[in-house]
Scaffold this active site. Structure first.
Site, mmCIF file in Angstrom:
data_model
loop_
_atom_site.group_PDB
_atom_site.id
_atom_site.type_symbol
_atom_site.label_atom_id
_atom_site.label_comp_id
_atom_site.label_asym_id
_atom_site.label_seq_id
_atom_site.Cartn_x
_atom_site.Cartn_y
_atom_site.Cartn_z
ATOM 1 N N ARG A 28 3.571 -10.043 6.209
ATOM 2 C CA ARG A 28 2.624 -10.669 5.281
ATOM 3 C C ARG A 28 2.656 -9.964 3.918
ATOM 4 N NH1 ARG A 28 -1.337 -9.224 1.920
ATOM 5 N NH2 ARG A 28 -2.105 -7.752 3.481
ATOM 6 N N ASP A 29 2.156 -8.744 3.869
ATOM 7 C CA ASP A 29 2.109 -8.028 2.588
ATOM 8 C C ASP A 29 3.526 -7.870 2.031
ATOM 9 O OD1 ASP A 29 1.214 -6.473 0.453
ATOM 10 O OD2 ASP A 29 -0.026 -5.179 1.685
ATOM 11 N N HIS A 67 -5.037 1.454 4.022
ATOM 12 C CA HIS A 67 -3.883 0.629 3.655
ATOM 13 C C HIS A 67 -3.317 1.198 2.358
ATOM 14 C CE1 HIS A 67 -2.136 -3.624 3.183
ATOM 15 N NE2 HIS A 67 -2.036 -3.174 1.935
ATOM 16 N N CYS A 121 1.805 -6.951 -4.154
ATOM 17 C CA CYS A 121 0.986 -8.144 -4.338
ATOM 18 C C CYS A 121 1.389 -8.792 -5.648
ATOM 19 C CB CYS A 121 -0.495 -7.768 -4.366
ATOM 20 S SG CYS A 121 -1.539 -9.183 -4.746
ATOM 21 N N HIS A 171 -0.293 1.921 -0.404
ATOM 22 C CA HIS A 171 1.011 1.571 -0.981
ATOM 23 C C HIS A 171 1.616 2.847 -1.546
ATOM 24 C CE1 HIS A 171 1.172 -2.943 -0.935
ATOM 25 N NE2 HIS A 171 -0.040 -2.698 -0.482
ATOM 26 N N ASN A 196 4.206 -1.121 0.678
ATOM 27 C CA ASN A 196 3.319 -0.315 1.521
ATOM 28 C C ASN A 196 4.074 0.930 1.965
ATOM 29 O OD1 ASN A 196 2.508 -3.326 2.241
ATOM 30 N ND2 ASN A 196 0.785 -1.984 2.685
HETATM 31 N N1 COA Z 1 -4.604 -23.404 2.242
HETATM 32 C C1 COA Z 1 -3.893 -24.349 1.613
HETATM 33 N N2 COA Z 1 -4.213 -24.877 0.430
HETATM 34 C C2 COA Z 1 -5.345 -24.431 -0.141
HETATM 35 C C3 COA Z 1 -6.150 -23.464 0.451
HETATM 36 C C4 COA Z 1 -5.740 -22.929 1.704
HETATM 37 N N3 COA Z 1 -6.428 -21.980 2.329
HETATM 38 N N4 COA Z 1 -7.193 -23.215 -0.340
HETATM 39 C C5 COA Z 1 -7.072 -24.018 -1.420
HETATM 40 N N5 COA Z 1 -5.945 -24.745 -1.301
HETATM 41 C C6 COA Z 1 -5.389 -25.706 -2.253
HETATM 42 C C7 COA Z 1 -6.387 -26.718 -2.740
HETATM 43 O O1 COA Z 1 -6.403 -27.832 -1.908
HETATM 44 C C8 COA Z 1 -5.872 -27.036 -4.127
HETATM 45 O O2 COA Z 1 -4.761 -27.872 -4.022
HETATM 46 P P1 COA Z 1 -4.548 -29.067 -5.089
HETATM 47 O O3 COA Z 1 -4.386 -28.388 -6.424
HETATM 48 O O4 COA Z 1 -3.299 -29.732 -4.609
HETATM 49 O O5 COA Z 1 -5.781 -29.902 -5.006
HETATM 50 C C9 COA Z 1 -5.340 -25.694 -4.598
HETATM 51 O O6 COA Z 1 -5.002 -24.970 -3.411
HETATM 52 C C10 COA Z 1 -6.384 -24.913 -5.399
HETATM 53 O O7 COA Z 1 -7.567 -24.864 -4.641
HETATM 54 P P2 COA Z 1 -8.977 -24.383 -5.190
HETATM 55 O O8 COA Z 1 -9.983 -24.596 -4.119
HETATM 56 O O9 COA Z 1 -9.240 -24.983 -6.532
HETATM 57 O O10 COA Z 1 -8.792 -22.848 -5.277
HETATM 58 P P3 COA Z 1 -8.366 -21.908 -6.476
HETATM 59 O O11 COA Z 1 -7.329 -22.466 -7.338
HETATM 60 O O12 COA Z 1 -9.612 -21.387 -7.065
HETATM 61 O O13 COA Z 1 -7.667 -20.732 -5.589
HETATM 62 C C11 COA Z 1 -7.534 -19.527 -3.508
HETATM 63 C C12 COA Z 1 -8.407 -19.976 -4.668
HETATM 64 C C13 COA Z 1 -8.323 -18.471 -2.770
HETATM 65 C C14 COA Z 1 -7.262 -20.717 -2.602
HETATM 66 C C15 COA Z 1 -6.185 -18.983 -4.043
HETATM 67 O O14 COA Z 1 -6.413 -18.157 -5.136
HETATM 68 C C16 COA Z 1 -5.418 -18.216 -2.995
HETATM 69 O O15 COA Z 1 -4.964 -18.781 -2.007
HETATM 70 N N6 COA Z 1 -5.222 -16.894 -3.191
HETATM 71 C C17 COA Z 1 -4.530 -16.053 -2.261
HETATM 72 C C18 COA Z 1 -3.884 -14.912 -2.980
HETATM 73 C C19 COA Z 1 -3.215 -13.973 -2.030
HETATM 74 O O16 COA Z 1 -2.897 -14.279 -0.886
HETATM 75 N N7 COA Z 1 -2.935 -12.768 -2.515
HETATM 76 C C20 COA Z 1 -2.255 -11.764 -1.778
HETATM 77 C C21 COA Z 1 -3.080 -11.047 -0.817
HETATM 78 S S1 COA Z 1 -3.806 -9.581 -1.483
HETATM 79 ZN ZN ZN Z 2 -1.156 -4.265 0.408
#
Ligand code: COA
Ligand code: ZN
Length: 306
Positions: free
Chosen positions: A14-15, A206, A239, A208, A248
């Site tokens: 994942r990470d 955790h 990230c 890095h 990590n």
């Molecule tokens: N799975 C799949 N699609 C998702 C989703 C999920 N869990 N959550 C939101 N979406 C989709 C929405 O349907 C939307 O799609 P569209 O543009 O086609 O309509 C799009 O993603 C944006 O969704 P929204 O609710 O407006 O969220 P956002 O743009 O504010 O983003 C998160 C918020 C949390 C969904 C997004 O920032 C994210 O997934 N971040 C993860 C980052 C990450 O994993 N970082 C590394 C780990 S440290």
């Molecule tokens: Zn990390």
């Protein structure tokens, strides 16, 4: 205070893979996870059910989770950022999730487009559902030793976010040095603050290794009795929303150090190396784990002289 036994939580799939430039084929992710499952690791983070727009690298979460082998007694948490992610994960048969927020507001905003407060509100619903469904829940607090955007992070801020996640019902809190800036004296300061309010058994770290301090930080935490550490095979990781974040601490490095200190992990280092060797062939770069490199080189010398 050194623990006799440590749990290593493997986060490479994942990470690690969330940060790769090259597209890693889904079948390679599955084969990597299957190799890790053979190594004796008891907790292997499998993938993320986040927005595929945010992390295109893990857009194949459903297929990976459905097809990977689930070894008996091994926990396979997945990252879940919201209820949508939870529903996707649950539909695939996931039994353990990780929610994630941070001590830095700027990072939280860039990473999940929420304030820390908003993220806690979202996770309150997600964690309640997960617990009602009998799931195991981990809570991550990222940027606990510093933010990539220069906003100040104090140990008290970290403690407060940890407590809030713990109060939501997280079984374990993983305190993350997302950008690898922490030093052992910070660990010494933070651990007692945390154990004042959260049982030691429920705290993980955790680290890095961006600035080479990760193993020193692991050792500092061990001296306080902390016995759960995240690590990634080969030292994969980083990230995409934390500029400059690299891998990590390598699982091989942690295992080498712990085993050398007589601390049990139940993990076969050679089998983790085999998983790392496999995934390296799908990447466009070498692996950074020092123990991985040294042990591979030693094995190559032995093969040449045999
Ligand atoms: N799975 C799949 N699609 C998702 C989703 C999920 N869990 N959550 C939101 N979406 C989709 C929405 O349907 C939307 O799609 P569209 O543009 O086609 O309509 C799009 O993603 C944006 O969704 P929204 O609710 O407006 O969220 P956002 O743009 O504010 O983003 C998160 C918020 C949390 C969904 C997004 O920032 C994210 O997934 N971040 C993860 C980052 C990450 O994993 N970082 C590394 C780990 S440290
Ligand atoms: Zn990390």
């Amino acid at each position: 205070m050194l623990p006799e036994r440590v749990t290593v939580v493997e986060v490479g799939a994942r990470d690690g893979l969330q940060n790769e430039r090259r597209n890693v084929p889904t079948e390679d992710k599955i084969a990597f996870l299957d190799l890790l499952s053979e190594s004796g690791l008891r907790c292997i983070e499998a993938t993320s059910f986040v927005s595929p727009k945010a992390i295109p690298q893990l857009a194949d979460a459903e297929e990976v989770f459905r097809k990977m082998r689930k070894a008996p007694g091994v926990r396979y948490p997945v990252l879940v950022p919201n209820m949508r992610g939870y529903e996707r994960a649950k539909a695939c048969g996931v039994e353990a999730i990780a929610v994630f927020t941070a001590a830095s507001e700027t990072f939280t905003k860039r990473n999940i487009n929420m304030t820390v407060e908003e993220s806690i509100a979202i996770f309150a619903g997600v964690v309640a559902r997960a617990r009602a469904d009998g799931m195991w829940v981990r809570g991550y607090v990222s940027t606990a030793f510093g933010s990539p955007f220069g906003d100040v992070v104090t140990p008290e801020m970290v403690r407060d976010v940890c407590v809030r996640l713990s109060d939501l019902g997280c079984d374990e809190i993983s305190v993350g040095d997302t950008i690898g800036v922490g030093v052992p004296t910070q660990v010494d300061e933070l651990v007692p603050l945390l154990t004042d309010v959260i049982p030691l058994e429920r705290i993980a770290f955790h680290f890095h290794d961006t600035r080479g301090t990760a193993l020193a930080n692991v050792y500092a935490a061990l001296q306080h009795g902390v016995h759960v550490f995240d690590a990634s095979a080969g030292g994969l990781g980083g990230c995409p929303y934390a500029p400059g974040a690299t891998g990590n601490v390598g699982t091989e490095d942690v295992l080498y150090m712990l085993h050398g200190m007589g601390i049990e992990t139940g993990v076969d280092l050679a089998k983790v190396r085999a998983a790392s060797r496999f995934i390296r062939s799908s990447l466009d770069h070498d692996l950074t784990s020092k123990a991985f490199q040294a042990l591979e080189a030693a094995q190559a010398r032995e093969t040449r002289t045999a």
